[in-house]
Design an enzyme around this catalytic site. Structure first.
Site: not given
Ligand code: NDP
Length: 491
Positions: A156, A287
Site C-alpha cells: 500500500n 492499515c
Molecule cells: P501480506 O501480509 O500478504 O504481505 C506482506 C509482505 O510479507 C509481502 O511482501 C509478502 O510477500 C510478505 N510475505 C508473505 N508471506 C510471507 C512469509 N511467510 N514470510 C515472510 N514474508 C511473507 O500483506 P499485504 O502486502 O497484502 O498488505 C496488506 C496487509 O498489510 C494488510 O493486512 C494491512 O493491514 C497490513 N499493513 C500494515 C501496516 C502497518 O504499518 N501496520 C501498513 C500497511 C499494511 P508477497 O505479498 O510479495 O507474497
C-alpha cells in the site's frame, strides 16, 4: 513496458538478475497494463545479498554517526528532487492517485531519511558513576548496530515502508536487505539507487524481489540479525516463527480494525472529514484506517447526511490525472476481496448509505475501481465490523454512552490505532487512555509525522516505527562495567 527496471534486484550497488527465479509482473491497476516483468530471488540471489550487506555493514558501522547522517540527509534531498518521477512510478505500481503520491509517499520517505539522518550523530550510550562504595567504579553503555537487517514490505505504501525501515536501520549502523511486496516491486529499487547516489557504500541497502517464500527465507536466515515486516497478521505470525529459530529481533507492523469515536459534542464537519480520510484515502488501503466509526445516536443523522453528500462527490478516474481523488484498488485479488465484503455487509443486514458496488470509470473499463462505500446500522458481530477489508468501506456503528463505546471499541484482536472526536477535553484524554491501541488521535485521524512513534498493540504488532523509539529496535545496548579499585573476591 513503461516502468521496466534494469533488472529485478539491486545488490552490492548494482542491478542484478537471475532468470531462474519465478517470473512475475507488475500491473497498472487502472488499466491492467503490464508495466514491468521481474524474477523472484533464487537462494543464490539471497545469499549474494546477505554477503554484500554483511561486507557493507562492517564498513558503514565504522563511520561516525555524523558521517552516516550526512548520507541519509543527501538521500532525502535527492528523493525530494525526484519526487515527481517517484510519485508517477508509485502511481503506476499501486494505482494510487498522483494527487496523493505527490504528497504522501516519497515525500514521507524523504522526511524519514532526513529525520534519522539528523539523529544519527546523536545515537550513543550513557555513563553512570557507582559511587565511593564501589571504589569510584562506573559503567557506560554503547548503543551498537545489530548487523544485517531484513525489511519486508506491504503493497500500500511501498517507498514509504522501505524508507521507514531503511532510515532508522542505516542511521544505527546496520545494512538492510529489503523485499518489497511482489505486487509493488518498483520504487524500492529507486530508493536503492538514491542511497548509492547519496554516497552509501555498495551493499548497504539491497533489494531482493519475490513472494512469501523469499520473505520467509530472509526471516529465518542465520546471517540476518533482525526482521521488520509490514503486512497482515497471519504474515506477522509466520515471520515471527521463522525468526524464532535464530532468535532474531522482530518489528511487526500489522493490520487493524481501528475505532473512530464521534461523540455528540464533536465538530461534525471535522469528524466527517477525518472519517473520510480514514476510510477513503489510498482507496481505503491503509492499515491504521478508522474503519469502525462509532457515532453517538444524537448526531448519527447529521453525520450520515454529511458523509453521503461528500462521498458522492469523490472523483474517481485515471490516477495519473492530478484531478482524480480516488484510484482503483491495487489488484484484481484485492478488488474481488473488497466486493465480496460489500456483498457480505448487505447480506448480513447492514444499511447501505452510499456506494456498495464496483465503479465504472469511462475510458478505464479494466480498472479495479469500486465505489466509496458507507454502511450504517453496522453491529459489532457483523463480518464487516470484525475483519480488515482494506478497501473504501466505512462501517458506521451507533452508540449511546462512553463506557459502552469504550468496551465495544476494544472488543477486537487488533490494536493498531484509534481516534476520538469531542470538544470535552477531559473526556478526550480519558477515552484515549482507555483505548487499547498503539497510535491514537484526538480530533483528527491518520496523521503520522515522523517524529511520532507509529505501531500497534495486541495483534497489530510489536515495536514502533519512526521517532526515537525506532532507534531502539535497530540497535542494542552493550553495558561496560569499569572497575576502579581491586577485585573483591572470597577465593
Ligand atoms: P501480506 O501480509 O500478504 O504481505 C506482506 C509482505 O510479507 C509481502 O511482501 C509478502 O510477500 C510478505 N510475505 C508473505 N508471506 C510471507 C512469509 N511467510 N514470510 C515472510 N514474508 C511473507 O500483506 P499485504 O502486502 O497484502 O498488505 C496488506 C496487509 O498489510 C494488510 O493486512 C494491512 O493491514 C497490513 N499493513 C500494515 C501496516 C502497518 O504499518 N501496520 C501498513 C500497511 C499494511 P508477497 O505479498 O510479495 O507474497
Amino acid at each position: 513496458m513503461r516502468a521496466q527496471p534494469k533488472a529485478s534486484h539491486f545488490i552490492g550497488g548494482e542491478y542484478v538478475d537471475d532468470t531462474a527465479g519465478a517470473a512475475f509482473e507488475s500491473i497498472y491497476s487502472a488499466t491492467g497494463e503490464v508495466i514491468a516483468k521481474l524474477h523472484s530471488a533464487t537462494p543464490a540471489i539471497i545469499e549474494r545479498a546477505v554477503e554484500a550487506a554483511r561486507a557493507a555493514q562492517i564498513q558503514w558501522a565504522q563511520l561516525s554517526g555524523a558521517e552516516r547522517g550526512r548520507v541519509l540527509r543527501r538521500a532525502a534531498d535527492i528523493m525530494r528532487q525526484k519526487n515527481r518521477e517517484l510519485s508517477e512510478l508509485e502511481t503506476l505500481d499501486t494505482g494510487k492517485p498522483l494527487q496523493e503520491t505527490l504528497v504522501a509517499d516519497a515525500a514521507s520517505g524523504a522526511d524519514c531519511l532526513e529525520y534519522f539522518g539528523c539523529m544519527a550523530a546523536d545515537i550513543g550510550g550513557s555513563q553512570m558513576d557507582l559511587g565511593a562504595s564501589a571504589n569510584g567504579s562506573f559503567f557506560y553503555t554503547r548503543r551498537e548496530p545489530l548487523g544485517v537487517c531484513a525489511g519486508i514490505g506491504a503493497w500500500n505504501y511501498p517507498v514509504q515502508i522501505a524508507s521507514w525501515k531503511a532510515a532508522p536501520a542505516l542511521a544505527c549502523g546496520n545494512a538492510m536487505i529489503f523485499k518489497p511486496s511482489e505486487t509493488t516491486p518498483l520504487t524500492a529499487l529507486k530508493l536503492a539507487e538514491i542511497l548509492m547516489e547519496a554516497g552509501a557504500p555498495a551493499g548497504l541497502f539491497n533489494v531482493v524481489q519475490g513472494m512469501g517464500d523469499v520473505g520467509a527465507a530472509l526471516s529465518s536466515h542465520a546471517g540476518i540479525a533482525k526482521v521488520s515486516v509490514t503486512g497482515s497478521v497471519p504474515t506477522g505470525v509466520k515471520v515471527m516463527s521463522g525468526a524464532a529459530e535464530t532468535l532474531k529481533k522482530v518489528t511487526l507492523e500489522l493490520g487493524g480494525k481501528s475505532p473512530l469515536i464521534v461523540f455528540s459534542d464533536a465538530d461534525i464537519t471535522n469528524a466527517v472529514s477525518a472519517a473520510m480520510l480514514g476510510n477513503f484515502y489510498s482507496t481505503g488501503q491503509i492499515c491504521s484506517n478508522g474503519t469502525r466509526v462509532f457515532v453517538h445516536r444524537d448526531v448519527l443523522d447529521a453525520f450520515l447526511v454529511e458523509v453521503s453528500r461528500r462521498a458522492a462527490k469523490i472523483t474517481l478516474g485515471d490516477p495519473l490525472d492530478e484531478a482524480t481523488q480516488m484510484g482503483p484498488l491495487v489488484s484484481g485479488t484485492q478488488y474481488d476481496k473488497v466486493l465480496a465484503y460489500m456483498e457480505q455487509g448487505k447480506a448480513e443486514g447492514a444499511r447501505l448509505v452510499t456506494g456498495g458496488e464496483a465503479a465504472h470509470v469511462r475510458a478505464l473499463p479494466h480498472g479495479y475501481f469500486v465505489q466509496p462505500t458507507v454502511f450504517a446500522d453496522v453491529t459489532d458481530e457483523m463480518t464487516i465490523a470484525r475483519e480488515e477489508i482494506f478497501g473504501p468501506v466505512m462501517c458506521v456503528l451507533t452508540f449511546d454512552d462512553e463506557a459502552e463505546v469504550l468496551e465495544r471499541a476494544n472488543a477486537t484482536q487488533f490494536g493498531l490505532a484509534a481516534g476520538v472526536f469531542t470538544r470535552d477535553i477531559a473526556r478526550a484524554h480519558r477515552v484515549i487512555a482507555g483505548l487499547k491501541a498503539g497510535t491514537c488521535w484526538i480530533n483528527t485521524y491518520n496523521l503520522t509525522p515522523v517524529e511520532m512513534p507509529f505501531g500497534g498493540s495486541k495483534r497489530s504488532g510489536i515495536g514502533r516505527e519512526n521517532s526515537r523509539a525506532a532507534l531502539e529496535h535497530y540497535s542494542e545496548l552493550k553495558s561496560v562495567y569499569v572497575e576502579m579499585g581491586d577485585v573483591d573476591s572470597p577465593y
